[in-house]
Structures are given as structure tokens and as C-alpha cells.
Write a protein that holds these residues in place. Structure first.
Motif, PDB file in Angstrom:
ATOM      1  N   UNK A   1       0.830  -1.209   0.000  1.00 45.14           N
ATOM      2  CA  UNK A   1       0.000   0.000   0.000  1.00 45.14           C
ATOM      3  C   UNK A   1       0.862   1.254   0.000  1.00 45.14           C
ATOM      4  N   UNK A   2       1.904   1.252   0.825  1.00 48.18           N
ATOM      5  CA  UNK A   2       2.792   2.418   0.892  1.00 48.18           C
ATOM      6  C   UNK A   2       3.451   2.667  -0.466  1.00 48.18           C
ATOM      7  N   UNK A   3       3.875   1.609  -1.138  1.00 45.68           N
ATOM      8  CA  UNK A   3       4.469   1.757  -2.478  1.00 45.68           C
ATOM      9  C   UNK A   3       3.461   2.340  -3.457  1.00 45.68           C
ATOM     10  N   UNK A   4       2.221   1.851  -3.400  1.00 47.65           N
ATOM     11  CA  UNK A   4       1.185   2.381  -4.290  1.00 47.65           C
ATOM     12  C   UNK A   4       0.928   3.856  -4.013  1.00 47.65           C
ATOM     13  N   UNK A   5       0.852   4.226  -2.734  1.00 46.92           N
ATOM     14  CA  UNK A   5       0.621   5.627  -2.380  1.00 46.92           C
ATOM     15  C   UNK A   5       1.784   6.500  -2.847  1.00 46.92           C
TER      16      UNK A   5
END
Length: 102
Positions: free
Chosen positions: A65-69
Motif C-alpha cells: 500500500x505504501x508503495x502504491x501511495x
């Protein structure tokens, strides 16, 4: 399941309130409903608010999720820079519109 009063209103106990706060915290952090459902048992609430115990697969999910954000933030910054460039561009000397016959 919450009980109901004689008038039909639901009544919630302290545990229900904590679970709702955990769900809201997870949703506010970007977890979708399916991930909240999957990892709700990992949520802990204490004097410093809600946190997540690292259940199996949770770290990888949060990192994803952090990578996507991060990717979405970079894309937004790129768009913002393009927009600023358009807004800062001088007006063309001949800004007459071309009329089409039709």
C-alpha cells in the motif's frame, strides 16, 4: 450483534465502539474494506490509539500500500507541475479562435 431498545434503537457496548474506531483508523490509513476485514483481528487499541500487530502477511500488505501511495503521490506531483507550467505560460500573441463552418 448490538441489542435494540424498546423503541428500536441499537445499543452498543464499549467493545463495539472500539471496533468501529479500529475500522475507521484502518480505512483512514487507506485499507479497503476487504483488507480491514482480513486484518481487523490484528488491530489493537490502547492509550496511544489504534495500532496493528504484525499478523502474517500484514507487513507485505502495508508495504505494498505504501508503495502504491508513493507512486500515486509522484503522479500527482507530475500533474501539478504540468498544470503549473500551463498556468505560467504566456498567452499566445494571436489568441483568436478559429471558427469552423458547420
Amino acid at each position: 450483534m448490538p441489542s435494540r431498545t424498546a423503541a428500536g434503537y441499537r445499543t452498543y457496548d464499549d467493545h463495539d465502539v472500539v471496533v468501529v474506531a479500529q475500522i475507521r483508523t484502518m480505512r483512514d490509513a487507506g485499507l479497503n474494506a476487504a483488507l480491514v476485514r482480513r486484518y481487523l483481528d490484528c488491530a489493537r487499541t490502547g492509550e496511544h490509539g489504534t495500532s496493528l500487530e504484525m499478523c502474517p502477511d500484514l507487513r507485505a500488505t502495508l508495504d505494498g500500500l505504501a508503495d502504491r501511495f508513493d507512486r500515486e503521490a509522484r503522479a500527482l506531483e507530475h500533474r501539478r507541475a504540468r498544470l503549473a507550467g500551463l498556468a505560467a505560460a504566456p498567452a499566445a500573441p494571436s489568441s483568436r479562435r478559429v471558427r469552423r463552418r458547420g
